[in-house]
Design an enzyme around this catalytic site. Sequence first.
Site, mmCIF file in Angstrom:
data_model
loop_
_atom_site.group_PDB
_atom_site.id
_atom_site.type_symbol
_atom_site.label_atom_id
_atom_site.label_comp_id
_atom_site.label_asym_id
_atom_site.label_seq_id
_atom_site.Cartn_x
_atom_site.Cartn_y
_atom_site.Cartn_z
ATOM 1 N N HIS A 10 -3.159 -15.898 28.386
ATOM 2 C CA HIS A 10 -2.645 -14.557 28.654
ATOM 3 C C HIS A 10 -1.191 -14.665 29.105
ATOM 4 O O HIS A 10 -0.906 -15.019 30.246
ATOM 5 C CB HIS A 10 -3.493 -13.902 29.749
ATOM 6 C CG HIS A 10 -3.138 -12.479 30.040
ATOM 7 N ND1 HIS A 10 -2.116 -11.813 29.412
ATOM 8 C CD2 HIS A 10 -3.686 -11.581 30.895
ATOM 9 C CE1 HIS A 10 -2.042 -10.570 29.872
ATOM 10 N NE2 HIS A 10 -2.979 -10.408 30.775
ATOM 11 N N PHE A 66 -1.547 -4.325 34.973
ATOM 12 C CA PHE A 66 -1.305 -3.963 36.364
ATOM 13 C C PHE A 66 -0.396 -2.733 36.404
ATOM 14 O O PHE A 66 0.524 -2.600 35.604
ATOM 15 C CB PHE A 66 -0.619 -5.121 37.100
ATOM 16 C CG PHE A 66 -1.550 -6.241 37.470
ATOM 17 C CD1 PHE A 66 -2.850 -6.269 37.005
ATOM 18 C CD2 PHE A 66 -1.118 -7.262 38.290
ATOM 19 C CE1 PHE A 66 -3.709 -7.312 37.360
ATOM 20 C CE2 PHE A 66 -1.966 -8.316 38.653
ATOM 21 C CZ PHE A 66 -3.255 -8.340 38.183
ATOM 22 N N GLU A 85 -13.257 -2.815 28.995
ATOM 23 C CA GLU A 85 -12.801 -2.634 27.630
ATOM 24 C C GLU A 85 -13.963 -2.342 26.689
ATOM 25 O O GLU A 85 -13.857 -1.495 25.795
ATOM 26 C CB GLU A 85 -12.113 -3.940 27.244
ATOM 27 C CG GLU A 85 -11.156 -3.790 26.125
ATOM 28 C CD GLU A 85 -10.408 -5.081 25.880
ATOM 29 O OE1 GLU A 85 -10.660 -6.090 26.588
ATOM 30 O OE2 GLU A 85 -9.597 -5.078 24.971
ATOM 31 N N CYS A 139 1.237 -6.010 31.793
ATOM 32 C CA CYS A 139 0.578 -6.693 30.683
ATOM 33 C C CYS A 139 0.412 -5.833 29.437
ATOM 34 O O CYS A 139 -0.160 -6.294 28.452
ATOM 35 C CB CYS A 139 -0.762 -7.247 31.146
ATOM 36 S SG CYS A 139 -0.529 -8.431 32.474
ATOM 37 N N HIS A 169 -7.944 -6.700 24.357
ATOM 38 C CA HIS A 169 -7.170 -7.280 25.457
ATOM 39 C C HIS A 169 -7.905 -8.534 25.932
ATOM 40 O O HIS A 169 -7.289 -9.570 26.157
ATOM 41 C CB HIS A 169 -7.025 -6.251 26.580
ATOM 42 C CG HIS A 169 -6.167 -6.708 27.710
ATOM 43 N ND1 HIS A 169 -4.828 -6.977 27.557
ATOM 44 C CD2 HIS A 169 -6.446 -6.955 29.008
ATOM 45 C CE1 HIS A 169 -4.322 -7.365 28.716
ATOM 46 N NE2 HIS A 169 -5.278 -7.366 29.621
ATOM 47 N N LYS A 200 -6.844 -14.422 23.394
ATOM 48 C CA LYS A 200 -6.522 -15.055 24.682
ATOM 49 C C LYS A 200 -7.440 -16.253 24.938
ATOM 50 O O LYS A 200 -7.120 -17.124 25.737
ATOM 51 C CB LYS A 200 -6.644 -14.049 25.831
ATOM 52 C CG LYS A 200 -5.559 -12.976 25.814
ATOM 53 C CD LYS A 200 -5.597 -12.119 27.059
ATOM 54 C CE LYS A 200 -4.582 -10.984 27.012
ATOM 55 N NZ LYS A 200 -4.931 -9.888 26.101
#
Lengths: 423, 420, 87
Positions: free
Chosen positions: A347, A406, A321, A170, A310, A342
């Site tokens: 996402h 990930f 975050e 991502c 993010h 998002k």
Amino acid sequence: MSTRRVVITGVGVLAPGGIGVKNFWSLLSEGRTATRRVSFFDPTPFRSQVAAEIDFDPELFGLSPQEIRRMDRSAQLAVVATAEAVADSGLDIQTLDPYRVGVALGSAVGATMGLDQEYRVVSDGGRQDLVDHQYAVPHLYNYLVPSSSAAEVAWKVGAQGPTTVVSTGCTSGIDAVGYAVEVIREGSAQVMITGATDAPISPITLACFDAIKATTPRNDDPEHASRPFDGTRNGFVLGEGSAIFVLEELDSARRRGAHIYAEIAGYTSRCNAFHMTGLRPDGLEMAEAISVALDQARINATDIDYINAHGSGTKQNDRHETAAFKLSLGEHARHVPVSSIKSMVGHSLGAIGSIEIAASVLAMAENVVPPTANLHTPDPECDLDYVPLTARDWPTDTVLTVGSGFGGFQSAMVLTRPERRPL
Amino acid sequence: MSATTVVTGLGVVSPNGLGAAPYWDATRAGKSGIGRVTRFDPSQYPARLAGEVQGFVAEDHLTGRMIVQTDHMTRMALVAADWALADAAIEPRGLDGYDMGVVTASSAGGFEFGQGELRKLWSRGSQHVSAYQSFAWFYAVNSGQISIRHGMKGPSGVVVSDQAGGLDALAQARRQIRGGTRLMVSGAVDATICPWGWVAQLAAGRMSTSDQPARAYLPFDADARGHVPGEGGAILVLEEAGAAALRGARIYGEIAGYGATFDPRDTVGGTGLHKAIEIALADAGLRASQVDVVFADAAGIPELDRAEADAIGAVFGPRGVPVTAPKTMTGRLSCGAGALDTATALLAIRDSIIPPTVNIEPAADYDLDLVTGRGRPTPVRTALVLARGYGGFNSALVVRARNPHATGPQAGPDHTERTR
Amino acid sequence: MTARQFTLEDLKRILIECAGADEAVDLDGEILDEGFEAIGYESLAILETGGRIETEYEVCLDEAVLSVHATPRELIAAVNELLTVAA
């Protein structure tokens, strides 16, 4: 060290609810959401049945039947976004040395949609372990290896320089652009077509995120299902899309009188070396990436006008975050607007980093910060200014955009106006 | 002036040898690892030969926790990385995590793992799909797992450019060393020898349908008829030269040059590859005459062999440089190939021998000085490694012997100025 | 009809299948009241194990018992409670 400075001179976007830069910005600046119940297939068996889908007809964008057949949807999106970016840049690539034009395309999951569909065919619905090659489509190899999407982009623009896919989960959408910057800085290309694409809304992707309970089960209210930083958030909403940029050296962009969206002044990636999917709550490695990106840009934390987060909407991410922003920016973290698009476009895994770079440079162009939609309920652990619900007029010269993925990847990019940078 | 990047550790997993030393012994001796597919019954498919890694028992190296969550290719990559670090005498836990990064190449991710989960999805339902599927298939898995295993937190990444990717990963790792990272683990290990991967590879129409291991993959031979796919690859430890010298590391050689180009659609000419070679040589500050051996991409498809022979001929002249393709012993390893050929080139430099291309009778009209039959003893200071990916990816990498007395950046044209 | 039972032995079997038997974890030791994390299983291992229990026993587990902080005793009790309801 090289002093080449790299700028963005063209932008193309295909996002849910926002085909083309203009529509994309309308969606963001109006705070509308493009999340809905999955319509590509019947999502009833799945835990999470919500996604942000694009109503995309490749024929309308001039792709030939042959191209449509041989390209997975992710490649189709990239090729269409590329056309917009190149046109927007005003650059006539045919006049350049083709070996000096390269492609770096981000993608986390490649041709997942095509692979899922074709597996079903060759395995007769999963009944055969020894799948039957006689039912395989001729372009199946293009799905096997996702570098085929970078190839399609390169062919479309006539690039013959360094070409690759960058696939870091991502954070791919940030890392691909960062890769392209490094290629220009070292002198291996003059122009890079870069950005990212992903079209993961397929049964296999839904199933794998179901299994780790990463996506939201808020199926009764799809339009408000993506809730980054909200106290009621319970997972992300899968999306799809592509954003593509034309990158070139500042000097040559100025010489040809190009419109310059932003300079990519700093970029770093770090790994948390912790867990394939989990995040430590302290945000240490993301904070490190942010600090190094700022150093590289020679920009102070206090000069950041906006953070494009993010903000995936998982419990873990948004807390992680928030901690990272506090750690790296100190007190300034409390004064700078932070938002997650998002909440509106979902996402899109490897693509979203580039779509967020696009949102960042548009925020700079408009001096408007896009909001975090669906943010109603405060979370004591997420206590920054997340620009809830409505966009904000805000002088925006310098943007920090970050991603987390990930594999443990943590990436940070600093975008600014070239004239703001003391060199 | 850029930092110099040297290789200090090799980890090899190959069809003809597990570990760098057994691999190198087999390769020098011309011992092939190609045979009939055993990982599944290939009878029903038109291609039935592969280079399978033999004797790899994951349980001997990895915990049960790791095995359940990884594809076969990730297990091999983790072990190759362990071996490379041990070979370099690096204990990563003793170093600052931010000083170490991981860049690998991938081609199809953990495809066999993905096959298993797709089967569960379509035969039993979505609830049966594994929690590990979310990363065991995806292309970034090897970099992520290696990073976690060794606490490596520095700049990391993954590139996908089909078979060219192995070289592109090493080049990207070198960029990180030049950017100030002290150590990088890089390279690629690949494997798609499962029915679903096999069918996807068959679709490209480049696999050999021969059942004779010694006649199936014959690059640069008049009987060339496609390639045999293989699995495996190599993981390398790259370090900044000064830091490596300071700790007294054994140095295999320097990553001295790199160039990459991409071909227009539906062209198989050697122009792009030729250009990539020129860029790599210029990057290394070398003339063609200084190259001692070329490790060919060796597609085994007549028009692609012709294109590569033309590119090599254009740079080096007719029979102007020894050319070899040890991958005739392993099959084409997809992105693992460039990394394994680079490791092989460094071993050739160490031992002054060019390993052979086996089974082929070079077609005279290619005008290549192919090293066939047995290894050719000769001093090797500089080697050029070539790799091409499906769709038009061309990469070229130059490795050269490291002057044992030089510790800092070497004299020569500044890399960043070469193209101005 | 009598409800199916979910025992520690069942849990051990599924844990080994789904999460692997780590050399460091002694599943035959006294583990019932240790948190999963303490006995060597991280979040993915628990999610995978939970998923397997759900499909094998046709139950739907609450997320709270699929946490690394939950104990085997709590997970076993939760499964058995659902089995009783289902029966």
